[in-house]
Design a protein around this motif. Structure first.
Motif, PDB file in Angstrom:
ATOM      1  N   LYS B  55      35.831  32.428  21.531  1.00 25.65           N
ATOM      2  CA  LYS B  55      34.904  32.658  20.265  1.00 25.65           C
ATOM      3  C   LYS B  55      33.962  32.301  20.083  1.00 25.65           C
ATOM      4  CE  LYS B  55      37.024  33.567  16.010  1.00 25.65           C
ATOM      5  NZ  LYS B  55      35.703  33.758  15.643  1.00 25.65           N
ATOM      6  N   THR B  56      34.105  30.465  20.353  1.00 25.69           N
ATOM      7  CA  THR B  56      32.576  30.063  20.170  1.00 25.69           C
ATOM      8  C   THR B  56      31.446  30.788  21.492  1.00 25.69           C
ATOM      9  OG1 THR B  56      33.146  28.320  21.358  1.00 25.69           O
ATOM     10  CG2 THR B  56      34.008  28.120  19.219  1.00 25.69           C
ATOM     11  N   VAL B  57      32.447  31.167  22.534  1.00 27.73           N
ATOM     12  CA  VAL B  57      31.526  31.387  23.161  1.00 27.73           C
ATOM     13  C   VAL B  57      30.609  32.363  23.182  1.00 27.73           C
ATOM     14  CG1 VAL B  57      31.239  29.520  24.740  1.00 27.73           C
ATOM     15  CG2 VAL B  57      32.609  31.150  25.047  1.00 27.73           C
ATOM     16  N   GLY B  58      31.160  33.425  22.524  1.00 25.62           N
ATOM     17  CA  GLY B  58      30.863  34.481  21.781  1.00 25.62           C
ATOM     18  C   GLY B  58      31.309  36.365  22.071  1.00 25.62           C
ATOM     19  N   PHE B  59      33.029  36.186  22.420  1.00 24.65           N
ATOM     20  CA  PHE B  59      33.395  36.683  22.942  1.00 24.65           C
ATOM     21  C   PHE B  59      33.896  37.368  21.597  1.00 24.65           C
ATOM     22  CE2 PHE B  59      34.277  35.037  27.098  1.00 24.65           C
ATOM     23  CZ  PHE B  59      33.496  36.381  27.965  1.00 24.65           C
ATOM     24  N   SER B  60      34.267  38.524  21.604  1.00 24.33           N
ATOM     25  CA  SER B  60      35.105  39.500  20.105  1.00 24.33           C
ATOM     26  C   SER B  60      36.620  39.965  20.268  1.00 24.33           C
ATOM     27  CB  SER B  60      34.314  40.662  19.951  1.00 24.33           C
ATOM     28  OG  SER B  60      34.955  41.671  21.358  1.00 24.33           O
ATOM     29  N   LEU B  61      36.810  39.170  19.144  1.00 20.13           N
ATOM     30  CA  LEU B  61      38.618  39.427  19.141  1.00 20.13           C
ATOM     31  C   LEU B  61      38.598  40.370  20.477  1.00 20.13           C
ATOM     32  CD1 LEU B  61      39.693  38.390  15.433  1.00 20.13           C
ATOM     33  CD2 LEU B  61      39.535  37.457  17.075  1.00 20.13           C
ATOM     34  N   ALA B  62      38.112  41.470  20.648  1.00 18.86           N
ATOM     35  CA  ALA B  62      38.551  42.641  21.421  1.00 18.86           C
ATOM     36  C   ALA B  62      38.813  42.291  22.715  1.00 18.86           C
ATOM     37  CB  ALA B  62      38.195  44.437  21.450  1.00 18.86           C
ATOM     38  N   ASP B  63      37.276  41.417  22.972  1.00 18.80           N
ATOM     39  CA  ASP B  63      37.822  40.732  24.782  1.00 18.80           C
ATOM     40  C   ASP B  63      38.552  40.234  24.831  1.00 18.80           C
ATOM     41  OD1 ASP B  63      34.771  42.082  24.879  1.00 18.80           O
ATOM     42  OD2 ASP B  63      33.606  40.335  23.971  1.00 18.80           O
ATOM     43  N   ILE B  64      38.922  38.883  24.101  1.00 20.76           N
ATOM     44  CA  ILE B  64      39.953  38.075  23.734  1.00 20.76           C
ATOM     45  C   ILE B  64      41.500  39.069  24.453  1.00 20.76           C
ATOM     46  CG2 ILE B  64      41.126  36.003  22.808  1.00 20.76           C
ATOM     47  CD1 ILE B  64      37.933  35.879  21.051  1.00 20.76           C
ATOM     48  N   HIS B  65      40.996  39.795  22.692  1.00 19.79           N
ATOM     49  CA  HIS B  65      43.003  40.846  23.670  1.00 19.79           C
ATOM     50  C   HIS B  65      42.861  41.150  24.933  1.00 19.79           C
ATOM     51  CE1 HIS B  65      45.773  43.723  22.832  1.00 19.79           C
ATOM     52  NE2 HIS B  65      46.425  42.672  22.077  1.00 19.79           N
ATOM     53  N   GLU B  66      41.691  41.910  25.082  1.00 16.57           N
ATOM     54  CA  GLU B  66      41.727  42.159  26.862  1.00 16.57           C
ATOM     55  C   GLU B  66      42.086  40.968  27.830  1.00 16.57           C
ATOM     56  OE1 GLU B  66      38.820  45.423  28.601  1.00 16.57           O
ATOM     57  OE2 GLU B  66      38.008  43.748  27.552  1.00 16.57           O
ATOM     58  N   LEU B  67      41.390  40.259  27.630  1.00 19.04           N
ATOM     59  CA  LEU B  67      41.313  38.723  28.402  1.00 19.04           C
ATOM     60  C   LEU B  67      42.613  38.440  28.334  1.00 19.04           C
ATOM     61  CD1 LEU B  67      37.909  36.485  27.830  1.00 19.04           C
ATOM     62  CD2 LEU B  67      38.357  37.873  30.221  1.00 19.04           C
ATOM     63  N   LEU B  68      43.665  38.477  27.533  1.00 16.73           N
ATOM     64  CA  LEU B  68      45.178  37.460  26.632  1.00 16.73           C
ATOM     65  C   LEU B  68      45.814  38.619  27.743  1.00 16.73           C
ATOM     66  CD1 LEU B  68      44.993  36.793  23.257  1.00 16.73           C
ATOM     67  CD2 LEU B  68      45.799  35.588  25.133  1.00 16.73           C
ATOM     68  N   SER B  69      45.342  39.528  27.694  1.00 18.10           N
ATOM     69  CA  SER B  69      46.163  40.724  28.432  1.00 18.10           C
ATOM     70  C   SER B  69      46.666  41.135  29.342  1.00 18.10           C
ATOM     71  CB  SER B  69      46.213  42.014  27.105  1.00 18.10           C
ATOM     72  OG  SER B  69      44.438  42.781  27.966  1.00 18.10           O
ATOM     73  N   ILE B  70      45.009  40.358  30.486  1.00 19.58           N
ATOM     74  CA  ILE B  70      45.210  40.183  32.323  1.00 19.58           C
ATOM     75  C   ILE B  70      46.403  39.730  32.225  1.00 19.58           C
ATOM     76  CG2 ILE B  70      44.367  39.228  33.590  1.00 19.58           C
ATOM     77  CD1 ILE B  70      42.268  39.247  32.652  1.00 19.58           C
ATOM     78  N   GLU B  71      47.123  40.172  32.763  1.00 18.87           N
ATOM     79  CA  GLU B  71      48.665  39.872  34.264  1.00 18.87           C
ATOM     80  C   GLU B  71      48.317  40.559  35.591  1.00 18.87           C
ATOM     81  OE1 GLU B  71      51.293  38.916  32.867  1.00 18.87           O
ATOM     82  OE2 GLU B  71      51.437  38.674  30.794  1.00 18.87           O
ATOM     83  N   VAL B  72      48.062  39.665  36.345  1.00 15.95           N
ATOM     84  CA  VAL B  72      48.004  39.253  37.806  1.00 15.95           C
ATOM     85  C   VAL B  72      49.104  39.465  38.187  1.00 15.95           C
ATOM     86  CG1 VAL B  72      47.157  38.586  39.851  1.00 15.95           C
ATOM     87  CG2 VAL B  72      46.094  38.168  38.405  1.00 15.95           C
ATOM     88  N   ASP B  73      50.264  40.356  38.450  1.00 17.46           N
ATOM     89  CA  ASP B  73      51.176  40.884  38.738  1.00 17.46           C
ATOM     90  C   ASP B  73      51.823  41.325  40.670  1.00 17.46           C
ATOM     91  OD1 ASP B  73      54.344  41.412  39.451  1.00 17.46           O
ATOM     92  OD2 ASP B  73      54.101  42.029  37.260  1.00 17.46           O
ATOM     93  N   LYS B  74      52.425  40.688  41.377  1.00 16.60           N
ATOM     94  CA  LYS B  74      52.160  41.021  42.385  1.00 16.60           C
ATOM     95  C   LYS B  74      52.722  42.383  42.972  1.00 16.60           C
ATOM     96  CE  LYS B  74      56.524  38.183  43.760  1.00 16.60           C
ATOM     97  NZ  LYS B  74      56.863  37.801  42.346  1.00 16.60           N
ATOM     98  N   ASP B  75      53.835  42.496  41.858  1.00 12.99           N
ATOM     99  CA  ASP B  75      54.446  44.241  41.818  1.00 12.99           C
ATOM    100  C   ASP B  75      54.005  45.002  41.554  1.00 12.99           C
ATOM    101  OD1 ASP B  75      56.125  43.189  43.517  1.00 12.99           O
ATOM    102  OD2 ASP B  75      57.625  42.063  41.972  1.00 12.99           O
ATOM    103  N   ASN B  76      52.825  44.904  41.028  1.00 12.48           N
ATOM    104  CA  ASN B  76      52.046  45.809  39.879  1.00 12.48           C
ATOM    105  C   ASN B  76      50.926  46.189  41.113  1.00 12.48           C
ATOM    106  OD1 ASN B  76      50.448  47.406  38.064  1.00 12.48           O
ATOM    107  ND2 ASN B  76      50.284  45.850  36.335  1.00 12.48           N
TER     108      ASN B  76
END
Lengths: 147, 147
Positions: B55-76
DNA sequence: ATAAACCTTGGATGTTAGTCCAAGGTCAAG
DNA sequence: CTTGACCTTGGACTAACATCCAAGGTTTAT
Protein backbone atom coordinates in the motif's frame (compact mmCIF):
# COMPACT_ATOMS: atom_id res chain seq x y z
CA UNK A 1 -1.16 27.75 -23.90
CA UNK A 2 -3.45 24.78 -23.48
CA UNK A 3 -7.13 24.79 -22.72
CA UNK A 4 -8.35 22.43 -20.04
CA UNK A 5 -9.58 19.75 -22.43
CA UNK A 6 -6.32 19.66 -24.35
CA UNK A 7 -4.22 19.30 -21.23
CA UNK A 8 -6.59 16.70 -19.81
CA UNK A 9 -6.40 14.78 -23.04
CA UNK A 10 -2.59 14.89 -23.16
CA UNK A 11 -2.38 13.34 -19.72
CA UNK A 12 -5.40 11.05 -19.99
CA UNK A 13 -7.24 12.61 -17.10
CA UNK A 14 -10.64 14.30 -17.01
CA UNK A 15 -11.10 18.07 -17.17
CA UNK A 16 -12.97 17.63 -13.90
CA UNK A 17 -9.81 16.28 -12.32
CA UNK A 18 -7.87 19.41 -13.31
CA UNK A 19 -10.61 21.61 -11.84
CA UNK A 20 -10.47 19.45 -8.73
CA UNK A 21 -6.69 19.95 -8.45
CA UNK A 22 -7.19 23.67 -8.87
CA UNK A 23 -9.82 23.78 -6.15
CA UNK A 24 -7.35 22.08 -3.83
CA UNK A 25 -4.46 24.38 -4.63
CA UNK A 26 -2.36 21.88 -6.56
CA UNK A 27 -2.54 23.26 -10.07
CA UNK A 28 -3.82 26.74 -10.87
CA UNK A 29 -3.71 27.64 -14.57
CA UNK A 30 -1.36 30.57 -15.12
CA UNK A 31 -3.93 32.55 -17.12
CA UNK A 32 -7.55 32.88 -18.07
CA UNK A 33 -8.77 33.92 -21.51
CA UNK A 34 -10.99 37.01 -21.80
CA UNK A 35 -13.98 34.74 -21.76
CA UNK A 36 -12.79 33.00 -18.60
CA UNK A 37 -11.34 29.82 -20.10
CA UNK A 38 -8.46 28.30 -18.14
CA UNK A 39 -5.15 28.57 -20.00
CA UNK A 40 -2.29 26.32 -18.94
CA UNK A 41 1.38 27.00 -19.71
CA UNK A 42 4.29 24.61 -20.22
CA UNK A 43 5.14 25.14 -16.57
CA UNK A 44 1.62 24.12 -15.57
CA UNK A 45 2.07 21.04 -17.72
CA UNK A 46 5.22 20.15 -15.77
CA UNK A 47 3.39 20.62 -12.50
CA UNK A 48 0.65 18.28 -13.67
CA UNK A 49 3.22 15.73 -14.72
CA UNK A 50 4.76 15.95 -11.28
CA UNK A 51 1.40 15.52 -9.55
CA UNK A 52 0.52 12.43 -11.54
CA UNK A 53 3.94 10.85 -11.12
CA UNK A 54 3.96 11.49 -7.39
CA UNK A 55 0.52 9.90 -7.17
CA UNK A 56 1.64 6.67 -8.82
CA UNK A 57 4.30 6.16 -6.18
CA UNK A 58 1.86 6.48 -3.33
CA UNK A 59 1.85 10.15 -2.35
CA UNK A 60 -1.49 11.62 -1.37
CA UNK A 61 -2.63 14.94 -2.80
CA UNK A 62 -1.85 16.45 0.61
CA UNK A 63 1.72 15.14 0.39
CA UNK A 64 2.03 16.48 -3.13
CA UNK A 65 0.73 19.85 -2.06
CA UNK A 66 3.43 19.91 0.59
CA UNK A 67 6.11 18.96 -1.93
CA UNK A 68 4.95 21.60 -4.40
CA UNK A 69 4.94 24.31 -1.81
CA UNK A 70 8.56 23.75 -0.85
CA UNK A 71 10.40 26.92 -1.70
CA UNK A 72 14.05 27.06 -0.84
CA UNK A 73 14.69 30.76 -0.73
CA UNK A 74 18.03 32.25 0.21
CA UNK A 75 16.36 35.12 2.02
CA UNK A 76 13.88 32.98 3.83
CA UNK A 77 15.06 32.19 7.31
CA UNK A 78 12.42 29.46 7.72
CA UNK A 79 14.98 27.47 5.78
CA UNK A 80 15.53 25.01 8.60
CA UNK A 81 11.80 24.21 8.60
CA UNK A 82 11.94 23.51 4.89
CA UNK A 83 14.89 21.19 5.38
CA UNK A 84 12.90 19.20 7.94
CA UNK A 85 10.08 18.67 5.45
CA UNK A 86 12.42 17.82 2.60
CA UNK A 87 14.46 15.38 4.64
CA UNK A 88 11.30 13.68 5.91
CA UNK A 89 10.07 13.23 2.34
CA UNK A 90 13.51 12.03 1.31
CA UNK A 91 13.42 9.33 3.96
CA UNK A 92 9.94 8.36 2.86
CA UNK A 93 11.11 8.10 -0.74
CA UNK A 94 14.08 5.99 0.31
CA UNK A 95 11.84 3.63 2.27
CA UNK A 96 9.57 3.30 -0.75
CA UNK A 97 12.55 2.55 -2.99
CA UNK A 98 13.73 -0.14 -0.59
CA UNK A 99 10.25 -1.74 -0.55
CA UNK A 100 10.04 -1.66 -4.31
CA UNK A 101 13.48 -3.19 -4.77
CA UNK A 102 12.36 -6.00 -2.51
CA UNK A 103 9.16 -6.46 -4.53
CA UNK A 104 11.12 -6.35 -7.74
CA UNK A 105 13.38 -9.21 -6.63
CA UNK A 106 10.38 -11.27 -5.64
CA UNK A 107 8.48 -10.66 -8.83
CA UNK A 108 11.57 -11.55 -10.84
CA UNK A 109 11.78 -14.82 -8.96
CA UNK A 110 8.13 -15.50 -9.69
CA UNK A 111 8.56 -14.59 -13.32
CA UNK A 112 11.56 -16.90 -13.65
CA UNK A 113 9.83 -19.70 -11.78
CA UNK A 114 6.82 -19.37 -14.03
CA UNK A 115 7.16 -21.22 -17.36
CA UNK A 116 10.84 -20.65 -16.83
CA UNK A 117 12.00 -23.88 -18.32
CA UNK A 118 10.93 -27.33 -19.43
CA UNK A 119 10.32 -28.48 -15.86
CA UNK A 120 8.70 -25.34 -14.51
CA UNK A 121 8.64 -24.58 -10.80
CA UNK A 122 7.34 -25.86 -7.55
CA UNK A 123 4.32 -24.07 -6.18
CA UNK A 124 5.18 -20.55 -5.16
CA UNK A 125 3.50 -17.34 -4.10
CA UNK A 126 4.74 -13.80 -3.79
CA UNK A 127 4.86 -14.17 -0.03
CA UNK A 128 7.21 -17.13 -0.31
CA UNK A 129 9.30 -15.24 -2.82
CA UNK A 130 9.49 -12.21 -0.54
CA UNK A 131 10.41 -14.35 2.41
CA UNK A 132 13.36 -15.97 0.71
CA UNK A 133 16.39 -13.97 1.67
CA UNK A 134 17.69 -12.74 -1.64
CA UNK A 135 21.15 -12.18 -0.22
CA UNK A 136 21.48 -15.72 1.01
CA UNK A 137 19.75 -18.00 -1.45
CA UNK A 138 20.39 -21.69 -1.15
CA UNK A 139 19.07 -23.07 -4.41
CA UNK A 140 18.46 -26.62 -3.18
CA UNK A 141 16.22 -25.46 -0.36
CA UNK A 142 14.53 -22.78 -2.32
CA UNK A 143 10.92 -23.11 -3.35
CA UNK A 144 10.91 -20.88 -6.35
CA UNK A 145 13.79 -21.59 -8.68
CA UNK A 146 13.26 -23.28 -11.97
CA UNK A 147 13.76 -27.03 -12.14
CA UNK B 1 -1.69 -16.93 17.60
CA UNK B 2 -2.68 -13.29 17.80
CA UNK B 3 -6.08 -11.88 18.49
CA UNK B 4 -7.27 -9.06 16.27
CA UNK B 5 -6.40 -6.29 18.71
CA UNK B 6 -2.88 -7.55 19.26
CA UNK B 7 -2.14 -7.81 15.55
CA UNK B 8 -3.73 -4.42 14.91
CA UNK B 9 -1.62 -2.92 17.65
CA UNK B 10 1.60 -4.48 16.34
CA UNK B 11 1.03 -2.87 12.94
CA UNK B 12 -0.56 0.34 14.15
CA UNK B 13 -3.81 -0.22 12.31
CA UNK B 14 -7.33 -0.50 13.68
CA UNK B 15 -9.07 -3.83 14.29
CA UNK B 16 -11.71 -2.50 11.93
CA UNK B 17 -9.14 -2.35 9.17
CA UNK B 18 -8.29 -6.03 9.63
CA UNK B 19 -12.00 -6.95 9.49
CA UNK B 20 -12.25 -4.79 6.38
CA UNK B 21 -9.33 -6.66 4.75
CA UNK B 22 -10.98 -9.94 5.67
CA UNK B 23 -14.29 -8.91 4.14
CA UNK B 24 -12.43 -8.11 0.93
CA UNK B 25 -10.52 -11.37 0.79
CA UNK B 26 -7.08 -9.96 1.55
CA UNK B 27 -6.41 -11.39 4.98
CA UNK B 28 -8.49 -14.16 6.50
CA UNK B 29 -7.33 -15.26 9.94
CA UNK B 30 -6.24 -18.89 9.83
CA UNK B 31 -8.37 -19.87 12.81
CA UNK B 32 -11.20 -18.88 15.08
CA UNK B 33 -11.31 -19.60 18.80
CA UNK B 34 -14.22 -21.64 20.18
CA UNK B 35 -15.95 -18.41 21.06
CA UNK B 36 -15.50 -17.06 17.55
CA UNK B 37 -12.54 -14.75 18.09
CA UNK B 38 -10.26 -14.32 15.08
CA UNK B 39 -6.84 -15.95 15.58
CA UNK B 40 -3.99 -14.88 13.34
CA UNK B 41 -0.83 -16.94 12.72
CA UNK B 42 2.72 -15.85 11.89
CA UNK B 43 1.87 -16.43 8.26
CA UNK B 44 -1.12 -14.10 8.56
CA UNK B 45 1.22 -11.55 10.10
CA UNK B 46 3.48 -11.78 7.07
CA UNK B 47 0.53 -11.33 4.77
CA UNK B 48 -0.52 -8.20 6.66
CA UNK B 49 3.02 -6.87 6.47
CA UNK B 50 2.94 -7.42 2.72
CA UNK B 51 -0.40 -5.67 2.34
CA UNK B 52 0.72 -2.60 4.26
CA UNK B 53 4.05 -2.37 2.47
CA UNK B 54 2.43 -2.73 -0.93
CA UNK B 55 0.00 0.00 0.00
CA UNK B 56 2.74 2.48 0.88
CA UNK B 57 4.23 2.16 -2.59
CA UNK B 58 0.96 2.94 -4.29
CA UNK B 59 -0.75 -0.39 -4.92
CA UNK B 60 -4.51 -0.47 -4.48
CA UNK B 61 -6.14 -3.21 -2.44
CA UNK B 62 -7.32 -4.69 -5.74
CA UNK B 63 -3.70 -4.80 -6.99
CA UNK B 64 -2.62 -6.38 -3.73
CA UNK B 65 -5.36 -8.97 -3.96
CA UNK B 66 -4.08 -9.85 -7.39
CA UNK B 67 -0.49 -10.10 -6.16
CA UNK B 68 -1.51 -12.27 -3.23
CA UNK B 69 -3.47 -14.64 -5.41
CA UNK B 70 -0.54 -15.37 -7.69
CA UNK B 71 0.23 -19.03 -7.35
CA UNK B 72 2.99 -20.43 -9.51
CA UNK B 73 2.15 -24.09 -9.59
CA UNK B 74 4.12 -26.58 -11.61
CA UNK B 75 1.01 -28.55 -12.47
CA UNK B 76 -1.03 -25.54 -13.38
CA UNK B 77 -1.08 -24.96 -17.09
CA UNK B 78 -2.49 -21.45 -16.63
CA UNK B 79 1.15 -20.68 -15.95
CA UNK B 80 1.44 -18.39 -18.96
CA UNK B 81 -1.45 -16.31 -17.61
CA UNK B 82 0.31 -15.96 -14.29
CA UNK B 83 3.49 -14.85 -16.03
CA UNK B 84 1.57 -12.11 -17.80
CA UNK B 85 0.28 -10.76 -14.50
CA UNK B 86 3.65 -11.02 -12.79
CA UNK B 87 5.52 -9.37 -15.64
CA UNK B 88 2.99 -6.54 -15.76
CA UNK B 89 3.42 -5.93 -12.03
CA UNK B 90 7.18 -6.15 -12.45
CA UNK B 91 7.10 -3.42 -15.07
CA UNK B 92 4.92 -1.32 -12.84
CA UNK B 93 7.33 -1.76 -9.96
CA UNK B 94 10.24 -0.82 -12.19
CA UNK B 95 8.48 2.32 -13.37
CA UNK B 96 7.78 3.26 -9.76
CA UNK B 97 11.42 2.71 -8.84
CA UNK B 98 12.52 4.95 -11.69
CA UNK B 99 10.14 7.71 -10.56
CA UNK B 100 11.30 7.44 -7.01
CA UNK B 101 14.96 7.57 -7.97
CA UNK B 102 14.20 10.77 -9.82
CA UNK B 103 12.39 12.21 -6.79
CA UNK B 104 15.21 11.14 -4.54
CA UNK B 105 17.77 13.05 -6.61
CA UNK B 106 15.59 16.13 -6.56
CA UNK B 107 14.94 16.01 -2.85
CA UNK B 108 18.65 15.57 -2.20
CA UNK B 109 19.31 18.68 -4.25
CA UNK B 110 16.73 20.59 -2.26
CA UNK B 111 18.12 19.30 1.00
CA UNK B 112 21.64 20.34 0.00
CA UNK B 113 20.48 23.71 -1.27
CA UNK B 114 18.65 24.32 1.95
CA UNK B 115 20.83 25.64 4.75
CA UNK B 116 23.59 23.92 2.90
CA UNK B 117 26.28 26.40 3.62
CA UNK B 118 27.00 29.90 4.81
CA UNK B 119 25.56 31.43 1.66
CA UNK B 120 22.53 29.18 1.28
CA UNK B 121 20.82 28.78 -2.07
CA UNK B 122 18.96 30.69 -4.68
CA UNK B 123 15.22 30.23 -4.67
CA UNK B 124 14.32 26.72 -5.68
CA UNK B 125 11.35 24.40 -5.81
CA UNK B 126 11.01 20.69 -6.32
CA UNK B 127 9.88 21.29 -9.87
CA UNK B 128 13.07 23.15 -10.69
CA UNK B 129 15.09 20.44 -9.01
CA UNK B 130 13.29 17.73 -10.98
CA UNK B 131 13.79 19.63 -14.19
CA UNK B 132 17.51 19.94 -13.83
CA UNK B 133 19.03 17.06 -15.70
CA UNK B 134 20.92 15.24 -12.99
CA UNK B 135 23.20 13.59 -15.52
CA UNK B 136 24.26 16.87 -17.02
CA UNK B 137 24.50 19.41 -14.24
CA UNK B 138 26.25 22.65 -14.99
CA UNK B 139 26.82 24.13 -11.57
CA UNK B 140 27.11 27.75 -12.69
CA UNK B 141 23.76 27.68 -14.43
CA UNK B 142 22.00 25.64 -11.83
CA UNK B 143 19.44 27.22 -9.55
CA UNK B 144 19.75 24.93 -6.60
CA UNK B 145 23.32 24.32 -5.64
CA UNK B 146 24.76 25.82 -2.53
CA UNK B 147 26.49 29.13 -2.85
C1' DA C 1 -19.28 -12.64 40.52
C1' DT C 2 -18.47 -8.56 38.59
C1' DA C 3 -15.74 -4.79 36.37
C1' DA C 4 -12.51 -3.84 32.72
C1' DA C 5 -10.93 -4.96 28.57
C1' DC C 6 -11.35 -7.67 25.17
C1' DC C 7 -14.19 -9.79 21.13
C1' DT C 8 -18.56 -10.49 17.70
C1' DT C 9 -21.82 -8.66 13.80
C1' DG C 10 -24.21 -5.27 11.07
C1' DG C 11 -24.83 -0.95 9.62
C1' DA C 12 -23.91 4.09 9.56
C1' DT C 13 -20.49 7.56 8.83
C1' DG C 14 -16.11 9.88 7.20
C1' DT C 15 -12.16 10.95 4.03
C1' DT C 16 -9.88 11.15 -0.22
C1' DA C 17 -10.03 11.61 -4.88
C1' DG C 18 -12.42 12.09 -8.22
C1' DT C 19 -16.80 12.04 -11.65
C1' DC C 20 -21.20 13.59 -13.34
C1' DC C 21 -24.83 16.78 -14.32
C1' DA C 22 -27.50 21.04 -15.37
C1' DA C 23 -27.83 25.53 -17.08
C1' DG C 24 -25.62 28.44 -19.61
C1' DG C 25 -21.55 31.11 -22.18
C1' DT C 26 -17.81 30.87 -26.24
C1' DC C 27 -15.95 29.89 -30.63
C1' DA C 28 -14.90 28.02 -35.35
C1' DA C 29 -16.93 26.01 -39.48
C1' DG C 30 -20.41 25.79 -42.90
C1' DC D 1 -26.55 32.70 -37.71
C1' DT D 2 -26.85 28.36 -36.16
C1' DT D 3 -24.75 23.68 -35.11
C1' DG D 4 -21.33 21.24 -32.56
C1' DA D 5 -17.65 21.11 -29.69
C1' DC D 6 -15.70 23.43 -26.54
C1' DC D 7 -15.78 26.09 -21.91
C1' DT D 8 -17.89 28.12 -17.17
C1' DT D 9 -19.88 27.34 -12.19
C1' DG D 10 -22.14 24.95 -8.47
C1' DG D 11 -23.69 21.10 -6.50
C1' DA D 12 -24.79 16.14 -6.32
C1' DC D 13 -22.93 11.61 -6.70
C1' DT D 14 -19.56 7.67 -6.56
C1' DA D 15 -15.78 4.36 -5.27
C1' DA D 16 -12.08 3.01 -2.39
C1' DC D 17 -10.60 2.65 2.06
C1' DA D 18 -11.41 2.83 6.16
C1' DT D 19 -13.53 4.19 10.97
C1' DC D 20 -17.21 4.43 14.29
C1' DC D 21 -21.19 2.84 16.81
C1' DA D 22 -24.63 -0.18 19.07
C1' DA D 23 -25.95 -4.27 21.20
C1' DG D 24 -24.26 -7.99 22.97
C1' DG D 25 -20.85 -12.19 24.06
C1' DT D 26 -15.98 -13.60 26.25
C1' DT D 27 -11.90 -13.45 29.20
C1' DT D 28 -9.05 -12.08 32.96
C1' DA D 29 -8.09 -10.13 37.20
C1' DT D 30 -9.58 -9.01 41.71
Amino acid sequence: MYRIGELANDFKVKSDTLRFYEKHGLLTPSKRSDSGYRLYTEQDKKTLSFILRAKTVGFSLADIHELLSIEVDKDNNACADVKIVVDAKLEEVERKIAELNHFQQSLKQLSDACCGGPGSAAQCTILEALESDVHNVQPEHHHCLKE
